[in-house]
Design a protein around this motif. Structure first.
Motif, PDB file in Angstrom:
ATOM      1  N   GLN A 114      22.606 -23.475  28.657  1.00 32.35           N
ATOM      2  CA  GLN A 114      23.013 -24.657  27.922  1.00 32.35           C
ATOM      3  C   GLN A 114      21.895 -25.147  26.996  1.00 32.35           C
ATOM      4  N   THR A 115      20.659 -25.147  27.511  1.00 31.81           N
ATOM      5  CA  THR A 115      19.532 -25.634  26.716  1.00 31.81           C
ATOM      6  C   THR A 115      19.229 -24.694  25.552  1.00 31.81           C
ATOM      7  N   ILE A 116      19.305 -23.387  25.798  1.00 27.92           N
ATOM      8  CA  ILE A 116      19.059 -22.425  24.726  1.00 27.92           C
ATOM      9  C   ILE A 116      20.119 -22.558  23.638  1.00 27.92           C
ATOM     10  N   CYS A 117      21.364 -22.693  24.037  1.00 29.58           N
ATOM     11  CA  CYS A 117      22.441 -22.834  23.047  1.00 29.58           C
ATOM     12  C   CYS A 117      22.268 -24.098  22.212  1.00 29.58           C
ATOM     13  N   GLN A 118      21.869 -25.199  22.839  1.00 32.04           N
ATOM     14  CA  GLN A 118      21.624 -26.423  22.098  1.00 32.04           C
ATOM     15  C   GLN A 118      20.470 -26.256  21.121  1.00 32.04           C
ATOM     16  N   THR A 119      19.423 -25.557  21.567  1.00 34.25           N
ATOM     17  CA  THR A 119      18.235 -25.379  20.734  1.00 34.25           C
ATOM     18  C   THR A 119      18.529 -24.504  19.518  1.00 34.25           C
ATOM     19  N   PHE A 120      19.333 -23.479  19.705  1.00 33.18           N
ATOM     20  CA  PHE A 120      19.602 -22.530  18.623  1.00 33.18           C
ATOM     21  C   PHE A 120      20.959 -22.756  17.951  1.00 33.18           C
ATOM     22  N   GLY A 121      21.630 -23.845  18.302  1.00 41.86           N
ATOM     23  CA  GLY A 121      22.891 -24.164  17.648  1.00 41.86           C
ATOM     24  C   GLY A 121      24.006 -23.192  17.952  1.00 41.86           C
ATOM     25  N   LYS A 122      24.056 -22.715  19.181  1.00 49.08           N
ATOM     26  CA  LYS A 122      25.085 -21.770  19.596  1.00 49.08           C
ATOM     27  C   LYS A 122      26.110 -22.470  20.507  1.00 49.08           C
ATOM     28  N   ARG A 123      27.348 -22.039  20.406  1.00 49.38           N
ATOM     29  CA  ARG A 123      28.408 -22.584  21.238  1.00 49.38           C
ATOM     30  C   ARG A 123      28.602 -21.697  22.467  1.00 49.38           C
ATOM     31  N   LEU A 124      28.772 -22.295  23.645  1.00 49.88           N
ATOM     32  CA  LEU A 124      29.063 -21.534  24.864  1.00 49.88           C
ATOM     33  C   LEU A 124      30.555 -21.201  24.909  1.00 49.88           C
ATOM     34  N   VAL A 125      30.852 -19.944  25.249  1.00 47.77           N
ATOM     35  CA  VAL A 125      32.227 -19.456  25.281  1.00 47.77           C
ATOM     36  C   VAL A 125      32.521 -18.877  26.658  1.00 47.77           C
ATOM     37  N   LEU A 126      33.640 -19.254  27.248  1.00 47.78           N
ATOM     38  CA  LEU A 126      34.045 -18.708  28.542  1.00 47.78           C
ATOM     39  C   LEU A 126      34.640 -17.310  28.358  1.00 47.78           C
ATOM     40  N   HIS A 127      34.166 -16.372  29.193  1.00 44.77           N
ATOM     41  CA  HIS A 127      34.670 -14.990  29.151  1.00 44.77           C
ATOM     42  C   HIS A 127      35.510 -14.758  30.408  1.00 44.77           C
ATOM     43  N   PRO A 128      36.838 -14.738  30.276  1.00 48.94           N
ATOM     44  CA  PRO A 128      37.706 -14.581  31.465  1.00 48.94           C
ATOM     45  C   PRO A 128      37.456 -13.295  32.239  1.00 48.94           C
ATOM     46  N   LEU A 171      28.961 -17.829  28.047  1.00 46.87           N
ATOM     47  CA  LEU A 171      27.843 -17.196  27.338  1.00 46.87           C
ATOM     48  C   LEU A 171      27.852 -17.614  25.875  1.00 46.87           C
ATOM     49  N   PRO A 172      26.705 -17.502  25.200  1.00 43.76           N
ATOM     50  CA  PRO A 172      26.643 -17.915  23.800  1.00 43.76           C
ATOM     51  C   PRO A 172      27.603 -17.097  22.933  1.00 43.76           C
ATOM     52  N   GLU A 173      28.166 -17.739  21.938  1.00 45.33           N
ATOM     53  CA  GLU A 173      29.080 -17.049  21.031  1.00 45.33           C
ATOM     54  C   GLU A 173      28.353 -15.893  20.337  1.00 45.33           C
ATOM     55  N   ASP A 174      29.091 -14.818  20.112  1.00 52.43           N
ATOM     56  CA  ASP A 174      28.596 -13.645  19.375  1.00 52.43           C
ATOM     57  C   ASP A 174      27.365 -13.010  20.019  1.00 52.43           C
ATOM     58  N   GLY A 178      23.445 -11.388  32.003  1.00 49.04           N
ATOM     59  CA  GLY A 178      22.475 -11.788  30.998  1.00 49.04           C
ATOM     60  C   GLY A 178      23.080 -11.599  29.621  1.00 49.04           C
ATOM     61  N   CYS A 179      22.310 -11.872  28.576  1.00 47.08           N
ATOM     62  CA  CYS A 179      22.826 -11.711  27.231  1.00 47.08           C
ATOM     63  C   CYS A 179      21.690 -11.746  26.226  1.00 47.08           C
ATOM     64  N   ALA A 180      22.036 -11.418  24.978  1.00 46.75           N
ATOM     65  CA  ALA A 180      21.069 -11.465  23.878  1.00 46.75           C
ATOM     66  C   ALA A 180      21.799 -11.871  22.613  1.00 46.75           C
ATOM     67  N   PHE A 181      21.092 -12.617  21.762  1.00 46.62           N
ATOM     68  CA  PHE A 181      21.623 -12.925  20.437  1.00 46.62           C
ATOM     69  C   PHE A 181      20.468 -13.059  19.465  1.00 46.62           C
ATOM     70  N   GLU A 182      20.802 -13.027  18.183  1.00 45.26           N
ATOM     71  CA  GLU A 182      19.793 -13.175  17.136  1.00 45.26           C
ATOM     72  C   GLU A 182      20.111 -14.415  16.322  1.00 45.26           C
ATOM     73  N   SER A 183      19.076 -15.214  16.054  1.00 42.07           N
ATOM     74  CA  SER A 183      19.269 -16.436  15.283  1.00 42.07           C
ATOM     75  C   SER A 183      18.042 -16.684  14.422  1.00 42.07           C
ATOM     76  N   GLY A 184      18.251 -16.670  13.117  1.00 43.59           N
ATOM     77  CA  GLY A 184      17.140 -16.944  12.205  1.00 43.59           C
ATOM     78  C   GLY A 184      15.994 -15.969  12.349  1.00 43.59           C
ATOM     79  N   GLY A 185      16.306 -14.717  12.628  1.00 47.08           N
ATOM     80  CA  GLY A 185      15.257 -13.706  12.752  1.00 47.08           C
ATOM     81  C   GLY A 185      14.602 -13.642  14.114  1.00 47.08           C
ATOM     82  N   VAL A 186      15.056 -14.480  15.048  1.00 51.80           N
ATOM     83  CA  VAL A 186      14.501 -14.477  16.407  1.00 51.80           C
ATOM     84  C   VAL A 186      15.547 -13.930  17.364  1.00 51.80           C
TER      85      VAL A 186
END
Length: 420
Positions: free
Chosen positions: A81-95, A123-126, A139-147
């Motif tokens: 939740q904190t990472i998604c807020q920091t990087f502007g990502k939406r949490l999505v439920l995966h059934p 998990l974070p969108e995309d 677990g998961c991984a995403f890219e945001s702004g080159g990070v």
């Protein structure tokens, strides 16, 4: 392109010292083989504000952020939740993930899934999802702004499984180069002595690189090369490995082997010989190390932990006159113990260790740190005397156990046994 990483471990129990941060160690070791520079380790408690602050700092100085912990179902597991807020990502439920977690509880634990586990399927969108075959938290991984942000579970067995299955392949795709590493294992020379011999060479190396890592009772050198192909990287490492072997000589006991015990097993298999141990001050540590390796039963017959002098006499048939004249911590006793191990088990080689591990001298006044390692073979008997000084008891025991294996591997490879 060179990548820079920061590892953020989340968990108040880490800050309190209740558990060791082994995840950061394991991640750092893995990332170094992938050519990723780990410049920062951060530990933060289960506090969203402090985690958010740590993430903001990390995104300003690293292009890869790896977090461990805080992916569970409880109220304080707020990493996602904190990472998604920091990087502007939406949490999505995966059934589908939620169903897997539900099945895990019903089939493996035979209980209904608690409803709060639902948040583990969010998990974070995309994002790229990392499945967790040994736990419930993916677990998961995403890219945001080159990070690139990678979220991993906290339990070490879950983290290490995900590291091998998902994290390493994910990070390899970030580089078009092949990165190859080889571990050169040494015993008998301290890290400072090795550094003194190799410092000039290591300080001028950029690709390949060579670095020393002190392990308990031994030193590992890691040689790493980066090239467009794995074949080119391997070719670059050939002269490096040759130079280290030339400079360090028989202190090098192997390349890409786990430890001295594994080296001994390989040499025993090659020679078609069997081994038995007789231990006093190490209390079975050598036997434990060798039996921890798969396939040891092909070469290891067994051992005797002869802590009491009477056991040395009765179980290993150490002559009473030797015990009376020289004592249990002596070259004569070590030789007799090794011979007794051979006789008791029928092994071709017997190795023994006896010494004063402390905290006090033995009953005859033998100083703490004096250790004898005996060897009995079809070609004669040998003994190595060691003086470790007044070190910690566990340190003396660990060093003594490694000398047991060093004596055996030297005899098997035709090297001097009593000196090193």
């Amino acid at each position: 392109m060179s990548h820079t990483a920061e590892i953020i471990a989340v968990g108040t129990e880490l800050l309190l010292g209740n558990i060791a941060n082994t995840n950061a160690r394991d991640l750092s070791q893995s990332l170094s083989t992938l050519g990723v520079n780990v410049f920062w380790h951060t530990v933060v408690g289960d506090n969203p504000e402090r985690l958010r602050e740590a993430l903001q700092i990390a995104r300003g100085r690293a292009d890869i952020i790896l977090t461990t912990g805080g992916l569970g179902p409880t109220y304080d597991d707020l990493t996602k939740q904190t990472i998604c807020q920091t990087f502007g990502k939406r949490l999505v439920l995966h059934p589908d993930i939620l169903e897997n977690i539900r099945l895990f509880y019903e089939s493996a634990l035979h209980v209904p899934m608690p409803e709060n586990n639902t948040q583990q399927a969010e998990l974070p969108e995309d994002c790229v999802i990392f499945d967790n075959p040994v736990g419930t938290a993916p677990g998961c991984a995403f890219e945001s702004g080159g990070v690139h942000v990678l979220m991993l579970p906290g339990p070490p067995h879950e983290m290490s499984t995900m590291l091998r299955r998902h994290v390493e392949p994910y990070l390899r795709k970030l580089s078009h180069d092949a990165i190859i590493s080889h571990d050169i294992m040494t015993f008998g020379m301290g890290e400072s002595s090795i550094d003194q011999l190799l410092h000039e060479k290591m300080s001028h190396m950029t690709n390949p690189t060579l670095a020393t890592y002190a392990k308990p009772a031994e030193v590992r050198l890691r040689a790493t090369a980066k090239a467009p192909t794995a074949e080119e990287a391997e070719a670059m490492l050939v002269p490096v490995l040759a130079d280290v072997r030339r400079l360090l000589g028989d202190v090098v006991y192997g390349v890409d082997v786990a430890n001295l015990a594994e080296c001994c097993i390989k040499e025993l298999l090659k020679a078609g010989l069997t081994l038995a141990t007789a231990e006093s001050c190490t209390g079975g540590m050598a036997a434990e190390k060798i039996t921890a390796i798969p396939g040891a039963s092909k070469v290891y017959r067994g051992g005797v932990v002869s802590y009491w002098t009477s056991v040395k006499a009765n179980a290993l048939h150490v002559p009473q006159e030797i015990l009376d004249a020289y004592g249990p911590v002596s070259e004569e006793c070590a030789r007799a113990m090794a011979a007794g191990a051979r006789k008791a088990t029928g092994a071709e080689i017997g190795v023994s260790v006896t010494g004063a591990a402390g905290p006090d001298p033995d009953e005859r006044g033998v100083p703490v740190g004096i250790v004898f390692v005996g060897l009995s073979t079809p070609n004669g008997q040998f003994c190595r005397k060691l003086d470790f000084g007044r070190r910690r008891r566990d340190r003396i025991q660990g060093l003594a156990a490694n000398h047991v294996f060093d004596v055996v591997r030297r005899w098997l490879t035709g090297l001097p046994v009593e000196s090193f």
